[in-house]
Motif scaffolding. Structure first.
Motif, short mmCIF file in Angstrom:
data_model
loop_
_atom_site.label_atom_id
_atom_site.label_comp_id
_atom_site.label_asym_id
_atom_site.label_seq_id
_atom_site.Cartn_x
_atom_site.Cartn_y
_atom_site.Cartn_z
N ASP A 163 0.72 -1.17 0.03
CA ASP A 163 -0.05 -0.02 0.04
C ASP A 163 0.93 1.19 0.07
O ASP A 163 0.62 2.15 -0.83
CB ASP A 163 -0.79 -0.08 1.28
CG ASP A 163 -1.72 1.20 1.21
OD1 ASP A 163 -2.64 1.41 0.39
OD2 ASP A 163 -1.44 2.04 2.09
N LEU A 164 1.88 1.48 0.72
CA LEU A 164 2.83 2.27 0.88
C LEU A 164 3.45 2.56 -0.42
O LEU A 164 3.70 3.61 -1.18
CB LEU A 164 3.68 2.31 2.02
CG LEU A 164 4.87 3.50 2.14
CD1 LEU A 164 4.22 4.84 2.48
CD2 LEU A 164 5.59 2.99 3.26
N TYR A 165 3.95 1.42 -1.11
CA TYR A 165 4.76 1.53 -2.30
C TYR A 165 3.69 2.15 -3.57
O TYR A 165 4.05 2.93 -4.18
CB TYR A 165 5.26 0.09 -2.79
CG TYR A 165 5.64 0.10 -4.37
CD1 TYR A 165 7.08 0.54 -4.50
CD2 TYR A 165 4.88 -0.49 -5.23
CE1 TYR A 165 7.28 0.49 -5.66
CE2 TYR A 165 5.44 -0.53 -6.40
CZ TYR A 165 6.50 0.26 -6.68
OH TYR A 165 7.22 -0.21 -8.14
N THR A 166 2.33 1.75 -3.60
CA THR A 166 1.75 2.38 -4.45
C THR A 166 1.23 3.62 -4.30
O THR A 166 1.23 4.50 -5.45
CB THR A 166 0.21 1.21 -4.32
OG1 THR A 166 0.65 -0.11 -4.45
CG2 THR A 166 -0.71 1.75 -5.57
N ARG A 167 1.02 4.10 -3.31
CA ARG A 167 0.57 5.55 -2.79
C ARG A 167 1.77 6.36 -3.32
O ARG A 167 1.61 7.36 -3.92
CB ARG A 167 0.24 5.50 -1.23
CG ARG A 167 -1.20 4.93 -1.04
CD ARG A 167 -1.21 5.26 0.47
NE ARG A 167 -2.42 4.79 0.98
CZ ARG A 167 -3.41 5.22 1.56
NH1 ARG A 167 -3.58 6.34 1.30
NH2 ARG A 167 -4.44 4.50 1.92
N SER A 168 3.05 5.92 -2.75
CA SER A 168 4.24 6.87 -3.28
C SER A 168 4.37 6.86 -4.72
O SER A 168 4.94 7.84 -5.30
CB SER A 168 5.38 6.13 -2.27
OG SER A 168 5.67 4.76 -2.80
N SER A 169 3.98 5.50 -5.43
CA SER A 169 4.17 5.77 -6.85
C SER A 169 3.40 6.93 -7.38
O SER A 169 3.70 7.66 -8.43
CB SER A 169 3.99 4.37 -7.38
OG SER A 169 4.93 3.47 -6.91
N TYR A 170 1.95 6.73 -7.03
CA TYR A 170 1.13 7.82 -7.52
C TYR A 170 1.48 9.34 -7.04
O TYR A 170 1.54 10.33 -8.13
CB TYR A 170 -0.30 7.71 -7.05
CG TYR A 170 -1.16 6.28 -7.73
CD1 TYR A 170 -1.83 7.06 -8.76
CD2 TYR A 170 -0.95 5.13 -7.65
CE1 TYR A 170 -2.80 6.19 -9.43
CE2 TYR A 170 -1.66 4.38 -8.43
CZ TYR A 170 -2.62 4.79 -9.36
OH TYR A 170 -3.37 3.84 -9.99
N TYR A 171 1.71 9.62 -5.94
CA TYR A 171 2.15 10.94 -5.43
C TYR A 171 3.35 11.34 -6.09
O TYR A 171 3.44 12.41 -6.61
CB TYR A 171 2.39 10.74 -4.04
CG TYR A 171 1.06 10.54 -3.20
CD1 TYR A 171 -0.19 10.84 -3.72
CD2 TYR A 171 1.02 9.96 -1.85
CE1 TYR A 171 -1.44 10.43 -3.00
CE2 TYR A 171 0.24 9.76 -1.36
CZ TYR A 171 -1.25 10.00 -1.75
OH TYR A 171 -2.31 9.54 -1.08
#
Length: 420
Positions: free
Chosen positions: A41-49
């Motif tokens: 979840d942290l990796y996906t969010r950081s990729s988007y941001y």
């Protein structure tokens, strides 16, 4: 040269060139303390941001060569509108991750679309004065940013349609710059395909995150079901173990008290038997807690005969020889049937006689317990019979219980070849 003592060797550095390396273990512990779904979840969010944050930078690099020939109002408008577009897309993404079932936030989406359109128009005006055709790239980049923010909550097909619309917009912008129609079509198709692949790749990462989170929730539900099943097993085993033994203690205590009251012998034997049953109950409760209890069917039949006779119930037991030859799993299942049947006879009926019959029917072992206490029994199953039916169903067998004329019959069948 000053020698270093142990204190100097163990003291963490507070400054100097390598003083910041003390934060590395903290970061490692922060990462290792998270579960795998939390890391994904942290990796996906950081990729988007991080991708959305770079949108204004890429826009500035695309239009910067034409700023020399551009008017004074175009660069500030382009920079401001691109920042507003990025902020609205970040808000869309954040709210989408907070609640993906609610859909995209409409006010933030409207702001992103309006600011993105202003960005495209400003880029078109800025590049019209120079030879570099950057406006189609700006249109594709703005469309990709908006679709990227929507990909958190919107399915794949609408995103592909949005990528096609972005390609059409980019082609129209390329044609508006004065390019030939064929070149505009090629530019629009290329940007549309690139945006489609880009957005679907991020959508796939969100789908993976949803699958991982669903698996984590399923694992939690499975653990809760396992705990509930273990509680039911413990309650069922405790009822089956203590029901007959406590009934036996109550009957034998009444018998011993009656013998003492009448001045007859045999009270000491009954009291000794009560002590034996109590010690056996204590041992069996410990075995139930450990989950390793095994039931001996011949012993259960002998115990049933003893308890029922002590209660003044005439009893006949047949099939004890067949019980010895049965597999251990079958003996365990039928042993619980004997326990529950005897408990019901003692507690829920006024039977004067009881028969226990064990026989082989085809490939099954059938145990029938009948008594003449039918008028004092009901047709509704209690916890004991319900748990017994569940236990037999797990072994591939079945249970039936109810009045049969002037008798109450409990019948249980278990396949002889039941697996362990």
């Amino acid at each position: 040269m000053v020698p270093l003592g142990p204190a100097a060797l163990t003291r963490p550095a507070s400054g100097g060139r390598y003083g910041s390396m003390g934060a590395v273990p903290t970061v490692a512990r922060w990462w290792s303390s998270r579960t795998d779904p939390q890391r994904i979840d942290l990796y996906t969010r950081s990729s988007y941001y991080s991708t959305l944050v770079f949108v204004p930078v890429l826009l500035l690099f695309a239009v910067a060569p034409n700023w020399v020939a551009a008017s004074t109002w175009q660069p500030p408008v382009l920079l401001g509108s691109s920042v507003v577009t990025t902020a609205a897309c970040l808000l869309l993404t954040r709210r989408g991750f907070c609640d993906r079932s609610a859909g995209p936030d409409r006010p933030a989406l409207l702001v992103a679309l309006v600011a993105g359109l202003v960005t495209v128009l400003a880029a078109l005006a800025a590049t019209a004065a120079g030879p570099a055709p950057a406006a189609p790239f700006v249109a594709g980049l703005v469309g990709a940013a908006v679709l990227l923010a929507l990909s958190v909550t919107v399915p794949t097909r609408p995103l592909v349609a949005g990528a096609a619309v972005t390609g059409v917009l980019a082609g129209a912008v390329a044609y508006a710059e004065g390019g030939p129609p064929a070149a505009a079509v090629v530019v629009g198709a290329s940007i549309g395909v690139a945006v489609g692949f880009f957005v679907t790749a991020f959508r796939f990462s969100v789908w993976i995150l949803d699958v991982v989170l669903e698996m984590e929730r399923s694992r939690g539900v499975q653990a809760q079901l396992a705990v509930a099943e273990e509680r039911l097993r413990f309650a069922r085993d405790l009822h089956d173990v203590m029901g007959r033994n406590l009934s036996a203690i109550a009957v034998k205590s009444q018998l011993a008290a009656e013998l003492v009251r009448r001045g007859r012998g045999g009270a000491a034997e009954e009291l000794a038997d009560i002590s034996r049953v109590a010690e056996e109950s204590l041992r069996e409760v410990r075995d139930v807690v450990r989950g390793y209890r095994r039931t001996d069917l011949p012993g259960e039949l002998a115990g049933a005969r003893s308890v029922l006779r002590a209660a003044g119930v005439g009893v006949t037991v047949t099939g004890e020889e067949e019980a010895v030859a049965l597999p251990e799993q079958v003996q365990a299942a039928l042993g619980w049937v004997v326990r529950e049947a005897v408990t019901n006879v003692l507690r829920h009926s006024r039977a004067s006689w009881c028969s226990v019959e064990l026989r082989a029917v085809g490939g099954d072992a059938e145990l029938r317990v009948a008594n003449d206490g039918a008028p004092g029994t009901g047709t509704t199953w209690g916890n004991g019979l319900t748990g017994l039916a569940e236990r037999l169903a797990a072994a591939g067998g079945g249970l039936s219980a109810g009045p049969d004329g002037d008798r109450f019959v409990l019948a249980a069948t278990v396949p002889v070849g039941v697996p362990a």
